[in-house]
Structures are given as C-alpha cells and as structure tokens.
Design an enzyme around this catalytic site. Structure first.
Site, short mmCIF file in Angstrom:
data_model
loop_
_atom_site.label_atom_id
_atom_site.label_comp_id
_atom_site.label_asym_id
_atom_site.label_seq_id
_atom_site.Cartn_x
_atom_site.Cartn_y
_atom_site.Cartn_z
N TYR A 161 0.85 -1.21 0.00
CA TYR A 161 0.00 0.00 0.00
C TYR A 161 0.88 1.26 0.00
O TYR A 161 0.48 2.32 -0.47
CB TYR A 161 -0.97 0.00 1.19
CG TYR A 161 -2.16 0.91 0.96
CD1 TYR A 161 -2.99 0.75 -0.14
CD2 TYR A 161 -2.44 1.95 1.84
CE1 TYR A 161 -4.07 1.59 -0.36
CE2 TYR A 161 -3.52 2.79 1.63
CZ TYR A 161 -4.33 2.60 0.52
OH TYR A 161 -5.40 3.44 0.30
N LYS A 168 -3.53 8.50 3.24
CA LYS A 168 -4.86 8.22 3.80
C LYS A 168 -4.91 8.57 5.29
O LYS A 168 -5.96 8.95 5.80
CB LYS A 168 -5.24 6.74 3.61
CG LYS A 168 -5.45 6.32 2.15
CD LYS A 168 -6.62 7.02 1.50
CE LYS A 168 -7.02 6.37 0.17
NZ LYS A 168 -7.97 7.17 -0.61
#
Ligand SMILES: NC(=O)c1ccc[n+]([C@@H]2O[C@H](COP(=O)([O-])OP(=O)(O)OC[C@H]3O[C@@H](n4cnc5c(N)ncnc54)[C@H](O)[C@@H]3O)[C@@H](O)[C@H]2O)c1
Length: 260
Positions: A161, A168
């Site tokens: 990720y 995020k």
C-alpha cells in the site's frame, strides 16, 4: 420485508458524487444508492477520455448535472460548485472518491518516495477533499454530509500500500478536524474505509489479488465487500436519522479490522 429504498429517505436531497470512472467505481455504488433512496445526484468525470464511460451511468440515474472535474486543473472544482449553486442553490451530500499516486512512487518504498510524487498524491487524494469541504460549506445552509474514501493501510502497514498509507492517514485526520469545525453548522464529515475492491485504482497496487484473498479469509463475514455495500452505508450516514454521527472512519470490510 420492508423495501427500504421505497421509503425515499433521501428524497429532496441534492448530492454531488465525484470519482466515478466506470461501473466498478466505489463512487458509482454511492451514486446508485443515493438515487435509490430518492436523492438527485450530480456526477463528475475526469476528462473527455473518461466521459464515454460515465455518461451512460449518469443517464441510468437521471443525473441532472454531469460535469468535468480534474482536481489538478486550476479552477475546475470551483466551476463544478458554481454549476451546483446555479442549478440547485444548495447541496446536502458530497462524496469525494478520488485518489492517485504516480506508479513509481506507489510501487516503491515510502522511504524512496519522490517529493513530486508525494505532493501529487497528497494534492489529489487529500487536499482536494479539504477544498471540496470549503466549497460545500456555503451551499450546505441547512447542514449536510461530506464523505471521503480511505483504507485500513492508513492505520496498519499493509504490504504494497506504500505511500498511500501516509496519504490516507492525513485524509482521516483532516476528516476529524473538519468534522469538529463544521459540526456547529450541522455539517457532518466522514471517512469511509472499505475492504479491498477490484477497481481501476486498485489495479495499481502490486499483488492486489493476494490482498483480496486475505480479506476474504480473515474477515469475520468471510466475504468481500461490494460497491453496493459501501453505497448503502454511505446513504445511511447521509440520512437525517444519522445527524448525530460525525467524524467517523467507518469500516465496511466485513469486520476485517477487528481481527489480529
Ligand atoms: N478499491 C479499493 O480496494 C479501495 C479500498 C478502500 C478505499 N479506496 C478508495 O476509494 C476511492 C475510489 O477508488 P476506486 O477504488 O473506486 O477506484 P476508481 O479508479 O474507480 O476511482 C478513482 C477515481 O479517482 C479519480 N481521479 C484520479 N485523479 C483525479 C483527479 N486529478 N481529479 C479528479 N478525479 C481524479 C479517477 O478519475 C477515478 O474516478 C479512492 O480514494 C481509493 O483510494 C479503494
């Protein structure tokens, strides 16, 4: 069983949904659910290349407003909100379902991330939500709800990720600060955290199929989420009945995040 959609729990609400690329997009799940519950939905498309994929979807939900939006194009976001102001004079719901990171930065280590890649990912995936909140505020005169899409990789290190994790995390924090700031005006702000879904954006993540398999086997529900699961949950949070829920990061992941 009660047909909840027929209750029209969002009837009369005006919604803006950004981030529809095609019928697999999470934003499309939100737009469909809003419409099913009775809202009028304005949607955006990235550029002329994306338009042919989005236009038929706009027709499917009778979207009265279909506008281009590339958040990196100077003035385009402002133009979108101008259009909404002109057509509707107000806004009740706003979905930000937009993210981007350059491939070389997304697929490399966080340690190696370029400054340009980091700033671009932050601008498109986080700063644009803050700007949307700013532009929504004067239009949400009787309150409203703002939503953005996040992922579990903000909280835990999820393999592959990479740079989207810190991006995020910033997005979730901005959600809480804006929820505190806009709460007195009746404007709620939520981050929605779906489990992995096979979308265009997800195809940029290395070994995404492995992530799907892991999600399915580890989640208490033993199932993957769909864009409709996400859409219905977002629609619920947009209803007047959910007016005292704000600042949440809501996991829609079959319970994956509670399991060690
Ligand atoms: N797919 C998943 O597994 C998953 C899980 C959790 C969260 N999310 C998040 O959900 C959101 C939507 O992604 P998705 O999975 O539906 O993929 P998607 O590819 O369907 O949607 C991503 C959207 O971002 C838009 N976008 C990219 N750059 C833009 C720009 N400069 N201006 C305006 N729009 C731009 C694209 O046009 C596209 O519509 C993203 O924030 C993503 O990080 C996805």
């Amino acid at each position: 069983m009660i047909d909840v959609a027929s209750l029209n729990l969002l009837k009369g609400k005006k919604a803006l949904v950004t981030g529809i690329a095609n019928d697999q997009s999470i934003a499309w799940g939100c737009a469909k659910a809003f419409r099913a519950f009775g809202a009028d939905v304005a949607i955006t498309y990235l550029n002329d290349r994306a338009k042919p994929y989005v236009e038929p979807l706009a027709k499917e939900i009778d979207a009265p407003i279909l506008i281009p939006l590339d958040v990196q194009q100077e003035g385009q976001l402002e133009q979108a909100f101008e259009k909404i102001k002109k057509e509707w004079g107000r806004l009740d719901l706003c979905v930000h379902s937009i993210a981007f990171a350059p491939k070389e930065d997304l697929q490399g280590r966080v340690v190696d991330c370029s400054k340009d890649g980091f700033l671009r990912a932050m601008e498109i995936s986080c700063w644009s939500f803050i700007r949307m909140a700013k532009l929504s505020e004067p239009l949400m005169k009787s309150g409203g709800a703002l939503f953005t899409m996040t992922y579990y990789g903000s909280q835990m290190v999820v393999e592959h990720y990479n740079i989207m994790g810190p991006v995020k995390a910033a997005l979730e924090s901005a959600t809480r600060y804006m929820a505190a700031e806009l709460g007195p005006k009746g404007i709620r702000v939520h981050a929605i955290s779906p489990g992995p879904l096979k979308t265009r954006a997800a195809s940029g993540i290395t070994e995404f199929d492995k992530l799907l398999k892991k999600a399915q086997s580890k989640a208490p529900s033993r199932s993957l989420v769909s864009i409709d699961d996400v859409g219905v949950a977002v629609a619920f949070l947009g209803m007047d009945g959910a007016k005292l829920i704000t600042g949440e990061t809501l996991y829609i992941d079959g319970g994956y995040h509670i399991i060690d």
